[in-house]
Design an enzyme around this catalytic site. Structure first.
Site, PDB file in Angstrom:
ATOM      1  N   CYS A 102     -12.960 -25.709 -62.447  1.00 24.16           N
ATOM      2  CA  CYS A 102     -12.286 -25.642 -63.736  1.00 24.16           C
ATOM      3  C   CYS A 102     -12.892 -26.687 -64.662  1.00 24.16           C
ATOM      4  O   CYS A 102     -12.744 -27.886 -64.428  1.00 24.16           O
ATOM      5  CB  CYS A 102     -10.790 -25.882 -63.574  1.00 24.16           C
ATOM      6  SG  CYS A 102      -9.931 -25.895 -65.157  1.00 24.16           S
ATOM      7  N   GLY A 103     -13.561 -26.240 -65.707  1.00 20.95           N
ATOM      8  CA  GLY A 103     -14.200 -27.164 -66.635  1.00 20.95           C
ATOM      9  C   GLY A 103     -13.222 -27.873 -67.543  1.00 20.95           C
ATOM     10  O   GLY A 103     -13.298 -29.093 -67.735  1.00 20.95           O
ATOM     11  N   HIS A 104     -12.275 -27.128 -68.126  1.00 25.39           N
ATOM     12  CA  HIS A 104     -11.330 -27.783 -69.035  1.00 25.39           C
ATOM     13  C   HIS A 104     -10.470 -28.780 -68.261  1.00 25.39           C
ATOM     14  O   HIS A 104     -10.137 -29.858 -68.756  1.00 25.39           O
ATOM     15  CB  HIS A 104     -10.463 -26.740 -69.757  1.00 25.39           C
ATOM     16  CG  HIS A 104      -9.211 -26.359 -69.035  1.00 25.39           C
ATOM     17  ND1 HIS A 104      -9.147 -25.323 -68.122  1.00 25.39           N
ATOM     18  CD2 HIS A 104      -7.956 -26.898 -69.065  1.00 25.39           C
ATOM     19  CE1 HIS A 104      -7.934 -25.232 -67.640  1.00 25.39           C
ATOM     20  NE2 HIS A 104      -7.175 -26.168 -68.193  1.00 25.39           N
ATOM     21  N   ASP A 307      -7.677 -17.786 -71.331  1.00 24.78           N
ATOM     22  CA  ASP A 307      -8.045 -19.187 -71.501  1.00 24.78           C
ATOM     23  C   ASP A 307      -8.025 -19.542 -72.980  1.00 24.78           C
ATOM     24  O   ASP A 307      -8.704 -18.917 -73.786  1.00 24.78           O
ATOM     25  CB  ASP A 307      -9.438 -19.439 -70.911  1.00 24.78           C
ATOM     26  CG  ASP A 307      -9.686 -20.911 -70.630  1.00 24.78           C
ATOM     27  OD1 ASP A 307      -9.099 -21.760 -71.334  1.00 24.78           O
ATOM     28  OD2 ASP A 307     -10.471 -21.220 -69.716  1.00 24.78           O
ATOM     29  N   GLY A 312     -14.779 -24.067 -69.499  1.00 23.17           N
ATOM     30  CA  GLY A 312     -15.889 -24.957 -69.159  1.00 23.17           C
ATOM     31  C   GLY A 312     -16.822 -24.437 -68.097  1.00 23.17           C
ATOM     32  O   GLY A 312     -18.053 -24.532 -68.233  1.00 23.17           O
ATOM     33  N   SER A 313     -16.294 -23.860 -67.001  1.00 24.48           N
ATOM     34  CA  SER A 313     -17.185 -23.341 -65.963  1.00 24.48           C
ATOM     35  C   SER A 313     -17.948 -22.125 -66.461  1.00 24.48           C
ATOM     36  O   SER A 313     -19.086 -21.879 -66.045  1.00 24.48           O
ATOM     37  CB  SER A 313     -16.392 -23.006 -64.694  1.00 24.48           C
ATOM     38  OG  SER A 313     -15.313 -22.149 -64.975  1.00 24.48           O
TER      39      SER A 313
END
Length: 399
Positions: A102-104, A307, A312-313
C-alpha cells in the site's frame, strides 16, 4: 465505569488507533490489543486472514469504518526486523482482506513512525537522520518486501507536514503492454457497444494492476465526465474477465520468481486530464514544479473499493510500465492525480519517477506524496451489541 470489551472466543480490549489521510485516502493505524500473530510477516498475514478476520471487519466496516476504509496493523517483530534489515513491519487491510502493498499507507506510516516514541516503535531511536536533507530514513517491511521510506523532519525531531514523504518501491515491472483481451459475452458491459475485446496493460508495483484508458473502456468523455456506477460495473467485469481466463494467469506471475499473484485492481486512466489551477505555493503546485507530464486515474481495488488517492503501488506499476514503453526516462518525474487530487486545489497528487534499475526488466520507483493526521480513536465492542465484530456494509446486504 468498566471499559466494555468484546465477548466471545477472541476477546478484544479497547483498540486505540490514529487515523490519517494521504491525498484523501484514509489509513487507520493500529498498534495495541492486536490478536496474537507469530512467525514471518507472511505467516502473520495468513493467520490474520484465516483466524482473526473479525479484527479486520471490526475496524474496516461499519459502524466503525465504511466500505472504502483502509487500515495498517503495526508488526514490530518480523523476520526482517529481527535481522536488522527492516525497522518495522506492517499488515495492510481493506474491505475484502489483506493486501500485499500500500503506497498511500506507507506515506502515512512514514510520518507516524517518525512522530511516535519507542513504546509504539521500539526501533525509533535507531533511525538515521540526515541533517543536510533534513530527513529521517526507515525501512518498512511490507508483505511484498522492503520499501525504503524518507520522511522530512523538523529540528524538533517530528515529521514536517510541509514537505512530501517519499518511498522507494520493491522491484516493479510490466507483464503486458497493449494486450488485447477478449471479453466473453457474459462479461460484457453496455459501454463496450459492439466490441468484444479491450486493450489493456498489466504491471506490478507491489501488487498487480490492470491499466485501461477510459476511452478504451467505453467512456469517450474520459474521466472528465465521471459515471462512477457505470465505471464500477465495467471495471468489475473487466477484472472478472482477466481473472477467469486461465490463458491470462501468466500476467500476474512474477517473471523473476515465477510466484503466482492475483489481480488487485483496475486503474482507469486519462492522460488528457491534469490538475485544476492550483493555489500558488500549495502542495499541489510544489508537486508539479519539476514534473514533465501528468495523468489522472480512477482505481477500483479489492472488492471494488475506490481509492481516493492516486494509488501509490499503482503509481510504481505505471512508472515501470511507462519506462518499459519508453515514454518516461530515468529520473523524469510524472504527476499522478486521482479524481480527488485533481478536483481539490491545494491537494497534491503523487509524483513518480524511476529510482534505479532492479534487473530482469524491473525498476525501483520513487513515489512522493503528502499525508496528514485526521483523528485519534478508541474503539470498543459491548457484549450486548448484536453486531459484535461482524461489521457490515450496506452495499453487501442481501434481503
Amino acid at each position: 465505569m468498566e471499559q466494555p470489551h468484546l465477548a466471545g472466543p477472541s476477546p478484544i480490549n479497547p483498540i486505540t488507533c490514529v487515523d490519517m489521510h494521504t491525498a484523501g485516502e484514509p489509513t487507520r493505524i493500529i498498534w495495541n490489543n492486536i490478536p496474537p500473530l507469530a512467525g514471518t510477516l507472511l505467516e502473520q498475514r495468513a493467520q490474520a486472514k484465516s483466524r482473526f478476520d473479525e479484527f479486520r471487519r471490526l475496524l474496516m466496516l461499519e459502524p466503525r469504518g465504511h466500505y472504502d476504509m483502509y487500515g495498517a496493523i503495526l508488526r514490530p517483530e518480523t523476520e526482517l526486523v529481527v535481522s536488522g534489515q527492516a525497522d518495522m513491519g506492517v499488515l495492510f487491510m481493506h474491505n475484502e482482506g489483506f493486501s500485499t502493498m500500500c503506497g498511500h499507507g506507507t506515506i502515512a506510516l512514514g510520518r507516524f513512525l517518525v512522530d511516535v516514541d519507542e513504546k509504539i516503535f521500539p526501533r525509533r531511536k535507531h533511525l538515521s537522520y540526515d541533517p543536510d536533507s533534513r530527513t529521517t530514513a526507515l525501512n518498512l517491511h511490507v508483505p511484498c518486501g522492503i520499501v525504503r521510506v524518507t520522511v522530512p523532519t523538523l529540528s524538533s525531531g517530528k515529521s514536517d507536514a510541509e514537505r512530501p514523504v517519499s518511498f522507494v518501491s520493491v522491484p516493479s515491472f510490466a507483464t503486458a503492454t497493449s494486450l488485447t483481451v477478449s471479453v466473453p459475452e457474459k462479461y460484457r458491459w453496455a459501454e463496450l457497444g459492439g466490441r468484444s475485446s479491450v486493450t489493456v496493460d498489466i504491471a506490478y508495483g507491489g501488487a498487480y494492476y490492470c491499466m485501461v484508458s477510459a476511452e478504451e473502456l467505453g467512456f469517450p468523455g474520459g474521466l472528465g465526465e465521471v459515471a462512477l456506477q457505470d465505471m464500477d460495473r465495467a471495471s468489475k467485469l473487466l477484472k472478472e474477465t482477466v481473472v477467469a481466463n486461465p490463458e491470462l494467469q501468466y500476467l500476474t506471475r512474477d517473471s523473476r520468481t515465477a510466484e503466482e499473484g492475483f489481480l488487485y485492481g483496475v486503474m482507469i486512466t486519462d492522460s488528457r486530464l491534469g490538475h485544476v489551477s492550483a493555489v500558488e505555493g500549495s502542495a499541489a503546485s510544489r508537486a508539479q514544479l519539476d514534473a514533465g507530464s501528468e495523468e489522472t486515474g480512477l482505481c477500483f481495488f479489492a472488492n471494488q473499493q475506490i481509492d481516493r488517492s492516486p494509488t501509490g503501488s499503482c503509481v510504481a506499476a505505471r512508472v515501470a510500465l511507462a519506462y518499459a514503453a519508453g515514454s518516461l526516462a530515468k529520473g523524469e518525474k510524472r504527476v499522478y492525480n486521482s479524481l480527488v487530487t485533481r478536483a481539490h486545489r491545494g491537494l497534491a497528487g503523487f509524483v513518480g519517477s524511476v529510482f534505479d534499475d532492479a534487473g530482469s526488466g524491473g525498476v525501483r520507483v520513487c513515489v512522493e506524496g503528502y499525508a496528514y493526521y485526521t483523528g485519534y480513536h478508541t474503539f470498543v465492542v459491548e457484549k450486548e451489541d448484536g453486531l459484535g465484530v461482524d461489521g457490515f456494509s450496506v452495499r453487501d446486504i442481501a434481503l
